[in-house]
Design an enzyme around this catalytic site. Sequence first.
Site, PDB file in Angstrom:
ATOM      1  N   GLU A  82      37.157  72.722  55.514  1.00 60.40           N
ATOM      2  CA  GLU A  82      37.934  72.242  54.373  1.00 60.40           C
ATOM      3  C   GLU A  82      37.367  70.904  53.922  1.00 60.40           C
ATOM      4  O   GLU A  82      36.866  70.126  54.721  1.00 60.40           O
ATOM      5  CB  GLU A  82      39.418  72.066  54.773  1.00 60.40           C
ATOM      6  CG  GLU A  82      40.124  73.373  55.017  1.00 60.40           C
ATOM      7  CD  GLU A  82      41.659  73.223  55.058  1.00 60.40           C
ATOM      8  OE1 GLU A  82      42.172  72.109  54.852  1.00 60.40           O
ATOM      9  OE2 GLU A  82      42.320  74.248  55.291  1.00 60.40           O
ATOM     10  N   HIS A 110      42.525  69.090  48.533  1.00 62.48           N
ATOM     11  CA  HIS A 110      41.753  69.686  49.628  1.00 62.48           C
ATOM     12  C   HIS A 110      41.444  71.133  49.287  1.00 62.48           C
ATOM     13  O   HIS A 110      41.989  71.689  48.335  1.00 62.48           O
ATOM     14  CB  HIS A 110      42.450  69.531  50.982  1.00 62.48           C
ATOM     15  CG  HIS A 110      43.623  70.433  51.216  1.00 62.48           C
ATOM     16  ND1 HIS A 110      44.834  70.272  50.580  1.00 62.48           N
ATOM     17  CD2 HIS A 110      43.772  71.506  52.022  1.00 62.48           C
ATOM     18  CE1 HIS A 110      45.674  71.206  51.004  1.00 62.48           C
ATOM     19  NE2 HIS A 110      45.059  71.976  51.871  1.00 62.48           N
ATOM     20  N   HIS A 146      40.719  75.264  50.507  1.00 60.04           N
ATOM     21  CA  HIS A 146      40.932  76.358  51.465  1.00 60.04           C
ATOM     22  C   HIS A 146      39.724  77.286  51.345  1.00 60.04           C
ATOM     23  O   HIS A 146      39.684  78.126  50.450  1.00 60.04           O
ATOM     24  CB  HIS A 146      42.218  77.133  51.134  1.00 60.04           C
ATOM     25  CG  HIS A 146      43.480  76.423  51.503  1.00 60.04           C
ATOM     26  ND1 HIS A 146      44.730  76.907  51.206  1.00 60.04           N
ATOM     27  CD2 HIS A 146      43.673  75.255  52.169  1.00 60.04           C
ATOM     28  CE1 HIS A 146      45.653  76.067  51.673  1.00 60.04           C
ATOM     29  NE2 HIS A 146      45.038  75.047  52.255  1.00 60.04           N
ATOM     30  N   ASP A 182      50.240  71.940  55.630  1.00 55.07           N
ATOM     31  CA  ASP A 182      50.217  71.197  54.363  1.00 55.07           C
ATOM     32  C   ASP A 182      51.633  70.755  53.980  1.00 55.07           C
ATOM     33  O   ASP A 182      51.853  69.609  53.589  1.00 55.07           O
ATOM     34  CB  ASP A 182      49.649  72.061  53.230  1.00 55.07           C
ATOM     35  CG  ASP A 182      48.172  72.351  53.413  1.00 55.07           C
ATOM     36  OD1 ASP A 182      47.495  71.582  54.122  1.00 55.07           O
ATOM     37  OD2 ASP A 182      47.700  73.349  52.840  1.00 55.07           O
TER      38      ASP A 182
HETATM   39 ZN   LIG Z   1      45.748  73.396  53.156  1.00 57.78          ZN
END
Ligand SMILES: [Zn+2]
Length: 139
Positions: free
Chosen positions: A36, A90, A92, A103
């Site tokens: 990530e 961020h 995935h 999250d």
């Molecule tokens: Zn996430």
Amino acid sequence: MDDRNSQRRIDLQKIIISESDKKILSEYSENQKPNESCAILFGKNDTVSDLFLTENIEESPVNFTISNEQLIEGYKMAEEKNLDVVGIFHSHPDSDAFPSNTDKKFMQSNPVVWIIYSGINKNFRAFILESDIIEIPIE
Ligand SMILES: [Zn+2]
């Protein structure tokens, strides 16, 4: 409890981010694969105007952590630029751009807009946490 006010705030909320900033974030995410990637988004109100590409110190494909040093640096940069931290980004790499349970937990302590990029379908989606996760439009 004033439901009317919170409803109004939700209705008004959106996040504006330029195509060029989205390109920088998607390219950064593709480069960080299989892990990530993450970034701090600076701006004013609902508009992103600057990015700080941060390091995912977890080096994980399913989690991310921005170091305290970079968080502090980020807030300092925002102050110097006379901007606010308006969002956290961020990616995935292998799932849809929807907040994971982890999250959600971190959204509680970081009440800004969360933008997630999916490495599968190349989608950007944005979320805020009220009593539950709410998706807001990206413009
Ligand atoms: Zn996430």
